[in-house]
Design a protein around this motif. Structure first.
Motif, PDB file in Angstrom:
ATOM      1  N   PRO A   1       0.824  -1.198   0.000  1.00  0.00           N
ATOM      2  CA  PRO A   1       0.000   0.000   0.000  1.00  0.00           C
ATOM      3  C   PRO A   1       0.867   1.260   0.000  1.00  0.00           C
ATOM      4  N   ALA A   2       0.380   2.296  -0.618  1.00  0.00           N
ATOM      5  CA  ALA A   2       1.077   3.580  -0.585  1.00  0.00           C
ATOM      6  C   ALA A   2       0.952   4.220   0.791  1.00  0.00           C
ATOM      7  N   TRP A   3      -0.185   3.990   1.476  1.00  0.00           N
ATOM      8  CA  TRP A   3      -0.370   4.528   2.815  1.00  0.00           C
ATOM      9  C   TRP A   3      -1.355   3.687   3.628  1.00  0.00           C
ATOM     10  N   ILE A   4      -1.167   3.748   4.920  1.00  0.00           N
ATOM     11  CA  ILE A   4      -2.068   3.119   5.893  1.00  0.00           C
ATOM     12  C   ILE A   4      -2.299   4.150   6.988  1.00  0.00           C
ATOM     13  N   GLY A   5      -3.557   4.390   7.317  1.00  0.00           N
ATOM     14  CA  GLY A   5      -3.882   5.330   8.384  1.00  0.00           C
ATOM     15  C   GLY A   5      -4.718   4.642   9.441  1.00  0.00           C
ATOM     16  N   ALA A   6      -4.549   5.063  10.677  1.00  0.00           N
ATOM     17  CA  ALA A   6      -5.317   4.456  11.772  1.00  0.00           C
ATOM     18  C   ALA A   6      -5.603   5.510  12.841  1.00  0.00           C
ATOM     19  N   ALA A   7      -6.747   5.347  13.504  1.00  0.00           N
ATOM     20  CA  ALA A   7      -7.117   6.237  14.599  1.00  0.00           C
ATOM     21  C   ALA A   7      -8.013   5.465  15.561  1.00  0.00           C
ATOM     22  N   GLY A   8      -8.053   5.911  16.782  1.00  0.00           N
ATOM     23  CA  GLY A   8      -8.894   5.251  17.766  1.00  0.00           C
ATOM     24  C   GLY A   8      -9.325   6.210  18.851  1.00  0.00           C
ATOM     25  N   LEU A   9     -10.383   5.840  19.520  1.00  0.00           N
ATOM     26  CA  LEU A   9     -10.918   6.643  20.612  1.00  0.00           C
ATOM     27  C   LEU A   9     -11.399   5.694  21.697  1.00  0.00           C
ATOM     28  N   ASP A  10     -10.980   5.950  22.923  1.00  0.00           N
ATOM     29  CA  ASP A  10     -11.440   5.185  24.081  1.00  0.00           C
ATOM     30  C   ASP A  10     -12.095   6.134  25.061  1.00  0.00           C
ATOM     31  N   ALA A  11     -13.230   5.733  25.599  1.00  0.00           N
ATOM     32  CA  ALA A  11     -13.911   6.520  26.622  1.00  0.00           C
ATOM     33  C   ALA A  11     -14.339   5.578  27.736  1.00  0.00           C
ATOM     34  N   GLU A  12     -14.242   6.069  28.971  1.00  0.00           N
ATOM     35  CA  GLU A  12     -14.595   5.238  30.122  1.00  0.00           C
ATOM     36  C   GLU A  12     -15.361   6.076  31.133  1.00  0.00           C
ATOM     37  N   ARG A  13     -16.426   5.500  31.652  1.00  0.00           N
ATOM     38  CA  ARG A  13     -17.209   6.163  32.689  1.00  0.00           C
ATOM     39  C   ARG A  13     -17.827   5.104  33.591  1.00  0.00           C
TER      40      ARG A  13
ATOM     41  N   LEU B   1      -5.832  -5.482  -4.462  1.00  0.00           N
ATOM     42  CA  LEU B   1      -6.202  -5.660  -3.058  1.00  0.00           C
ATOM     43  C   LEU B   1      -6.281  -4.293  -2.393  1.00  0.00           C
ATOM     44  N   GLY B   2      -6.648  -4.288  -1.162  1.00  0.00           N
ATOM     45  CA  GLY B   2      -6.641  -3.066  -0.371  1.00  0.00           C
ATOM     46  C   GLY B   2      -7.768  -2.132  -0.706  1.00  0.00           C
ATOM     47  N   ASP B   3      -7.522  -0.832  -0.463  1.00  0.00           N
ATOM     48  CA  ASP B   3      -8.490   0.232  -0.651  1.00  0.00           C
ATOM     49  C   ASP B   3      -9.742  -0.044   0.182  1.00  0.00           C
ATOM     50  N   PHE B   4      -9.561  -0.115   1.497  1.00  0.00           N
ATOM     51  CA  PHE B   4     -10.675  -0.391   2.398  1.00  0.00           C
ATOM     52  C   PHE B   4     -10.518   0.381   3.698  1.00  0.00           C
ATOM     53  N   ALA B   5     -11.613   0.483   4.427  1.00  0.00           N
ATOM     54  CA  ALA B   5     -11.621   1.033   5.778  1.00  0.00           C
ATOM     55  C   ALA B   5     -12.203  -0.029   6.698  1.00  0.00           C
ATOM     56  N   ASP B   6     -11.520  -0.305   7.770  1.00  0.00           N
ATOM     57  CA  ASP B   6     -11.988  -1.287   8.754  1.00  0.00           C
ATOM     58  C   ASP B   6     -12.319  -0.532  10.035  1.00  0.00           C
ATOM     59  N   VAL B   7     -13.596  -0.510  10.396  1.00  0.00           N
ATOM     60  CA  VAL B   7     -14.050   0.186  11.604  1.00  0.00           C
ATOM     61  C   VAL B   7     -14.487  -0.860  12.619  1.00  0.00           C
ATOM     62  N   GLN B   8     -14.021  -0.696  13.857  1.00  0.00           N
ATOM     63  CA  GLN B   8     -14.371  -1.621  14.930  1.00  0.00           C
ATOM     64  C   GLN B   8     -14.933  -0.836  16.114  1.00  0.00           C
TER      65      GLN B   8
ATOM     66  N   MET C   1     -13.692   2.913  19.842  1.00  0.00           N
ATOM     67  CA  MET C   1     -13.948   2.982  18.400  1.00  0.00           C
ATOM     68  C   MET C   1     -12.591   3.070  17.716  1.00  0.00           C
ATOM     69  N   TYR C   2     -12.361   2.212  16.721  1.00  0.00           N
ATOM     70  CA  TYR C   2     -11.073   2.148  16.054  1.00  0.00           C
ATOM     71  C   TYR C   2     -11.289   2.052  14.544  1.00  0.00           C
ATOM     72  N   CYS C   3     -10.443   2.732  13.782  1.00  0.00           N
ATOM     73  CA  CYS C   3     -10.565   2.717  12.332  1.00  0.00           C
ATOM     74  C   CYS C   3      -9.179   2.577  11.704  1.00  0.00           C
ATOM     75  N   LYS C   4      -9.100   1.759  10.673  1.00  0.00           N
ATOM     76  CA  LYS C   4      -7.877   1.622   9.886  1.00  0.00           C
ATOM     77  C   LYS C   4      -8.271   1.728   8.425  1.00  0.00           C
ATOM     78  N   THR C   5      -7.533   2.504   7.648  1.00  0.00           N
ATOM     79  CA  THR C   5      -7.781   2.611   6.220  1.00  0.00           C
ATOM     80  C   THR C   5      -6.488   2.312   5.468  1.00  0.00           C
ATOM     81  N   VAL C   6      -6.626   1.568   4.381  1.00  0.00           N
ATOM     82  CA  VAL C   6      -5.473   1.112   3.601  1.00  0.00           C
ATOM     83  C   VAL C   6      -5.706   1.475   2.142  1.00  0.00           C
ATOM     84  N   SER C   7      -4.698   2.066   1.506  1.00  0.00           N
ATOM     85  CA  SER C   7      -4.820   2.407   0.087  1.00  0.00           C
ATOM     86  C   SER C   7      -4.756   1.133  -0.761  1.00  0.00           C
ATOM     87  N   SER C   8      -5.136   1.258  -2.009  1.00  0.00           N
ATOM     88  CA  SER C   8      -5.131   0.086  -2.894  1.00  0.00           C
ATOM     89  C   SER C   8      -3.696  -0.363  -3.178  1.00  0.00           C
TER      90      SER C   8
END
Length: 95
Positions: free
Chosen positions: A1-13, A42-49, A20-27
């Motif tokens: 892939p030319a690039w892979i990006g990822a981000a996440g957020l955790d909250a607790e109370r 292959l590739g060119d997808f976003a995986d959200v969890q 919430m977590y997301c990963k995106t991969v270029s084709s």
């Protein structure tokens, strides 16, 4: 892939935790495991969890997880597709 990006957020109370977590991969292309040896796209997808957990006591917790929340169809390796949205429920006890 030319690039892979990822981000996440955790909250607790209190006894709840949300993630919430997301990963995106270029084709990209690969011929690994391709029967004909030709490159396949292959590739060119976003995986959200998403994960929601509840502490039941000092020793037990219950977690509901949803993987591939967007139900995106993709493969990271030729011949091994992601099967789409998946749910899991996990009960943990710690000492």
């Amino acid at each position: 892939p030319a690039w892979i990006g990822a981000a996440g957020l955790d909250a607790e109370r209190d006894d709840w935790r949300l993630g919430m977590y997301c990963k995106t991969v270029s084709s990209y292309e690969s011929r690994r495991f391709a029967a004909d040896g030709a490159y396949k796209p292959l590739g060119d997808f976003a995986d959200v969890q998403a994960r929601l957990a509840r502490r039941l006591s000092g020793y037990a917790s219950l977690t509901l997880a949803v993987e591939n929340l967007l139900d995106d169809r993709y493969s990271t390796v030729v011949g091994y597709p992601d099967l789409g949205r998946r749910y899991s429920l996990q009960f943990d006890m710690q000492r």
